[in-house]
Write an enzyme that holds these catalytic residues in place. Sequence first.
Site, PDB file in Angstrom:
ATOM      1  N   THR A 109       0.829  -1.209   0.000  1.00 21.14           N
ATOM      2  CA  THR A 109       0.000   0.000   0.000  1.00 21.14           C
ATOM      3  C   THR A 109       0.866   1.263   0.000  1.00 21.14           C
ATOM      4  OG1 THR A 109      -1.444   1.276   1.477  1.00 21.14           O
ATOM      5  CG2 THR A 109      -0.101  -0.364   2.520  1.00 21.14           C
ATOM      6  N   ASP A 110       0.274   2.363  -0.426  1.00 14.70           N
ATOM      7  CA  ASP A 110       0.997   3.650  -0.346  1.00 14.70           C
ATOM      8  C   ASP A 110       1.082   4.151   1.098  1.00 14.70           C
ATOM      9  OD1 ASP A 110      -1.689   4.336   0.004  1.00 14.70           O
ATOM     10  OD2 ASP A 110      -1.687   5.966  -1.471  1.00 14.70           O
ATOM     11  N   GLU A 111       0.291   3.527   2.008  1.00 10.82           N
ATOM     12  CA  GLU A 111       0.257   4.023   3.391  1.00 10.82           C
ATOM     13  C   GLU A 111       1.586   3.817   4.114  1.00 10.82           C
ATOM     14  OE1 GLU A 111      -3.408   3.291   5.491  1.00 10.82           O
ATOM     15  OE2 GLU A 111      -4.520   3.080   3.629  1.00 10.82           O
ATOM     16  N   TYR A 166      -1.729  -0.642  11.073  1.00  7.36           N
ATOM     17  CA  TYR A 166      -1.867  -1.289   9.757  1.00  7.36           C
ATOM     18  C   TYR A 166      -0.675  -0.960   8.872  1.00  7.36           C
ATOM     19  CZ  TYR A 166      -3.283  -1.704   4.832  1.00  7.36           C
ATOM     20  OH  TYR A 166      -3.294  -1.976   3.486  1.00  7.36           O
ATOM     21  N   LYS A 195       2.353  -3.350   7.303  1.00  7.68           N
ATOM     22  CA  LYS A 195       2.608  -3.496   5.858  1.00  7.68           C
ATOM     23  C   LYS A 195       4.041  -3.064   5.540  1.00  7.68           C
ATOM     24  CE  LYS A 195       0.172  -4.635   2.963  1.00  7.68           C
ATOM     25  NZ  LYS A 195      -0.195  -5.974   2.426  1.00  7.68           N
TER      26      LYS A 195
HETATM   27  P1  NAD Z   1      -9.576  -7.446   2.284  1.00  5.47           P
HETATM   28  O1  NAD Z   1      -9.559  -7.199   3.763  1.00  5.47           O
HETATM   29  O2  NAD Z   1     -10.800  -7.148   1.501  1.00  5.47           O
HETATM   30  O3  NAD Z   1      -9.233  -8.987   1.996  1.00  5.47           O
HETATM   31  C1  NAD Z   1      -8.211  -9.661   2.669  1.00  5.47           C
HETATM   32  C2  NAD Z   1      -8.315 -11.150   2.319  1.00  5.47           C
HETATM   33  O4  NAD Z   1      -7.243 -11.821   3.004  1.00  5.47           O
HETATM   34  C3  NAD Z   1      -9.624 -11.808   2.781  1.00  5.47           C
HETATM   35  O5  NAD Z   1     -10.108 -12.674   1.775  1.00  5.47           O
HETATM   36  C4  NAD Z   1      -9.217 -12.576   4.022  1.00  5.47           C
HETATM   37  O6  NAD Z   1     -10.011 -13.741   4.245  1.00  5.47           O
HETATM   38  C5  NAD Z   1      -7.771 -12.954   3.676  1.00  5.47           C
HETATM   39  N1  NAD Z   1      -6.978 -13.174   4.899  1.00  5.47           N
HETATM   40  C6  NAD Z   1      -6.886 -12.353   5.982  1.00  5.47           C
HETATM   41  N2  NAD Z   1      -6.090 -12.912   6.908  1.00  5.47           N
HETATM   42  C7  NAD Z   1      -5.654 -14.084   6.387  1.00  5.47           C
HETATM   43  C8  NAD Z   1      -4.798 -15.121   6.862  1.00  5.47           C
HETATM   44  N3  NAD Z   1      -4.247 -15.058   8.081  1.00  5.47           N
HETATM   45  N4  NAD Z   1      -4.543 -16.176   6.056  1.00  5.47           N
HETATM   46  C9  NAD Z   1      -5.103 -16.248   4.820  1.00  5.47           C
HETATM   47  N5  NAD Z   1      -5.948 -15.336   4.337  1.00  5.47           N
HETATM   48  C10 NAD Z   1      -6.216 -14.267   5.104  1.00  5.47           C
HETATM   49  O7  NAD Z   1      -8.320  -6.664   1.741  1.00  5.47           O
HETATM   50  P2  NAD Z   1      -8.129  -5.866   0.361  1.00  5.47           P
HETATM   51  O8  NAD Z   1      -8.639  -4.507   0.522  1.00  5.47           O
HETATM   52  O9  NAD Z   1      -8.616  -6.703  -0.765  1.00  5.47           O
HETATM   53  O10 NAD Z   1      -6.544  -5.767   0.303  1.00  5.47           O
HETATM   54  C11 NAD Z   1      -5.768  -6.815  -0.276  1.00  5.47           C
HETATM   55  C12 NAD Z   1      -4.307  -6.440  -0.212  1.00  5.47           C
HETATM   56  O11 NAD Z   1      -4.071  -5.230  -0.914  1.00  5.47           O
HETATM   57  C13 NAD Z   1      -3.787  -6.220   1.214  1.00  5.47           C
HETATM   58  O12 NAD Z   1      -2.492  -6.765   1.302  1.00  5.47           O
HETATM   59  C14 NAD Z   1      -3.768  -4.706   1.351  1.00  5.47           C
HETATM   60  O13 NAD Z   1      -2.782  -4.299   2.272  1.00  5.47           O
HETATM   61  C15 NAD Z   1      -3.448  -4.291  -0.058  1.00  5.47           C
HETATM   62  N6  NAD Z   1      -3.925  -2.950  -0.463  1.00  5.47           N
HETATM   63  C16 NAD Z   1      -5.240  -2.613  -0.242  1.00  5.47           C
HETATM   64  C17 NAD Z   1      -5.693  -1.361  -0.673  1.00  5.47           C
HETATM   65  C18 NAD Z   1      -7.144  -0.955  -0.507  1.00  5.47           C
HETATM   66  O14 NAD Z   1      -7.490   0.182  -0.819  1.00  5.47           O
HETATM   67  N7  NAD Z   1      -8.032  -1.826  -0.056  1.00  5.47           N
HETATM   68  C19 NAD Z   1      -4.822  -0.466  -1.302  1.00  5.47           C
HETATM   69  C20 NAD Z   1      -3.487  -0.850  -1.502  1.00  5.47           C
HETATM   70  C21 NAD Z   1      -3.063  -2.108  -1.088  1.00  5.47           C
HETATM   71  P1  TYD Z   2     -10.651   4.034   4.528  1.00  4.16           P
HETATM   72  O1  TYD Z   2     -11.638   3.680   3.473  1.00  4.16           O
HETATM   73  O2  TYD Z   2     -10.764   3.376   5.867  1.00  4.16           O
HETATM   74  O3  TYD Z   2      -9.200   3.823   3.906  1.00  4.16           O
HETATM   75  P2  TYD Z   2      -7.739   4.276   4.483  1.00  4.16           P
HETATM   76  O4  TYD Z   2      -7.863   4.633   5.911  1.00  4.16           O
HETATM   77  O5  TYD Z   2      -6.948   3.017   4.297  1.00  4.16           O
HETATM   78  O6  TYD Z   2      -7.291   5.411   3.617  1.00  4.16           O
HETATM   79  O7  TYD Z   2     -10.724   5.604   4.785  1.00  4.16           O
HETATM   80  C1  TYD Z   2     -10.554   6.516   3.706  1.00  4.16           C
HETATM   81  C2  TYD Z   2     -10.615   7.920   4.292  1.00  4.16           C
HETATM   82  O8  TYD Z   2     -11.940   8.145   4.797  1.00  4.16           O
HETATM   83  C3  TYD Z   2      -9.691   8.124   5.479  1.00  4.16           C
HETATM   84  O9  TYD Z   2      -9.186   9.458   5.449  1.00  4.16           O
HETATM   85  C4  TYD Z   2     -10.582   7.929   6.693  1.00  4.16           C
HETATM   86  C5  TYD Z   2     -11.930   8.446   6.194  1.00  4.16           C
HETATM   87  N1  TYD Z   2     -13.117   7.783   6.800  1.00  4.16           N
HETATM   88  C6  TYD Z   2     -14.137   8.584   7.315  1.00  4.16           C
HETATM   89  O10 TYD Z   2     -14.079   9.833   7.280  1.00  4.16           O
HETATM   90  N2  TYD Z   2     -15.229   7.954   7.855  1.00  4.16           N
HETATM   91  C7  TYD Z   2     -15.333   6.599   7.919  1.00  4.16           C
HETATM   92  O11 TYD Z   2     -16.349   6.079   8.459  1.00  4.16           O
HETATM   93  C8  TYD Z   2     -14.282   5.791   7.379  1.00  4.16           C
HETATM   94  C9  TYD Z   2     -14.353   4.301   7.415  1.00  4.16           C
HETATM   95  C10 TYD Z   2     -13.192   6.448   6.810  1.00  4.16           C
END
Ligand code: NAD
Ligand code: TYD
Length: 349
Positions: free
Chosen positions: A131-133, A156, A160
């Site tokens: 992630t960019d975080e 988190y 990561k």
């Molecule tokens: P998500 O929470 O929707 O899905 C996570 C998946 O991992 C689920 O299917 C869960 O069952 C599985 N999982 C969790 N713990 C596990 C374990 N111990 N063993 C096996 N499987 C397990 O997450 P997402 O939003 O789809 O993110 C996927 C990846 O992309 C993550 O690594 C996250 O850090 C990264 N990422 C997410 C975002 C975003 O905006 N959501 C952005 C950049 C990177």
């Molecule tokens: P989120 O979707 O949780 O992603 P991330 O924290 O990984 O960027 O949140 C996106 C942005 O929205 C973040 O600045 C937090 C804000 N946010 C709210 O203002 N209200 C909410 O209920 C949630 C879940 C997030």
Amino acid sequence: MKRIIITGGAGFIGSHVVREFVTNYPDVQIINLDALTYAGNLENLKDIEDKENYTFVKADITDAVHIQAVFEQYQPDGVIHLAAESHVDRSITNPTAFVMTNVIGTVNMLNSAKSIWQDDFTGKRFHHVSTDEVYGTLGETGLFQEDTAYDPHSPYSASKASSDHFVRAYHDTYGLPVVITNCSNNYGPNHFPEKLIPLCIHNILNNKPLPIYGDGKFTRDWLFVVDHARAIDMVFHRGQNGQSYNVGGFNEWKNIDLVQELCKQMDEKLGREVGTAEKLITFVKDRPGHDLRYAIDATKINKELGYQPSVTFEEGLSKTIDWFLANEDWLANVTSGDYQKYYDTQYDK
Ligand code: NAD
Ligand code: TYD
């Protein structure tokens, strides 16, 4: 037939990556390895679950012995590692779960890949999805580049960042052929409604408050999830070993502006009077350690691999809302049971 293990394939982004690979590479066996936590949902893959090149394995990446057995059974040529605990607010409540899955789980994956590949890394690849975080927060200006120093603030992002360091260490120490992608915030179909966009879609549908943390001026860079899956496909196949690639769409939105845009589109699509959804906006207590601004410089992936997002934000958001409106059963399923408990605790209701 080649074999690729995709971890976290039942989750939001993972399910789109599994679909991208199962569809585009019919001669490659795709093994979806997922523990099916609250965020994992095999409903996300209904349309491809009967394909011959798709297999599901239920396994927890924190269980090193089981993971090793899965690697020995399937002998993968590639790994795309997405499994993670992914929600910042949950990491504030329970950081240890994030260390276990995101750090220990990633090290278990690296150990198993190293162990079955140790004689020959030719044609092998470990793609770590991050992630960019990990870069921390920006002020009003500037963009995250691949060489921006890591500076995570939430449990988190710290977990990561740690996993990224281990992936790089396995490359530098053992020669493991790795690539890392650091992507901005994703949105799209199958997004779990604990995150901002699907939470607001769900609450607008149910006439519930739209909780905006702090003053709503926090900024995120949003990418349509299918475009993230396409980027992973490109980097997995054509990225250079040992390299990181930032993935984003040069698409920054302040939270409040984004939610207002969402309200506008939802009112139109639901045939409600203009301004109906916006009345639900409620400013609530800020998230502790809340990063002010994320913004990705995606020049490297564009220049090296020709990557460009396929949809504009307005198109992506419209497709996303349409998907949620057409899949209200999916939303009802994932917001029953444990979700209610999480929601009540998180939002003090
Ligand atoms: P998500 O929470 O929707 O899905 C996570 C998946 O991992 C689920 O299917 C869960 O069952 C599985 N999982 C969790 N713990 C596990 C374990 N111990 N063993 C096996 N499987 C397990 O997450 P997402 O939003 O789809 O993110 C996927 C990846 O992309 C993550 O690594 C996250 O850090 C990264 N990422 C997410 C975002 C975003 O905006 N959501 C952005 C950049 C990177
Ligand atoms: P989120 O979707 O949780 O992603 P991330 O924290 O990984 O960027 O949140 C996106 C942005 O929205 C973040 O600045 C937090 C804000 N946010 C709210 O203002 N209200 C909410 O209920 C949630 C879940 C997030």
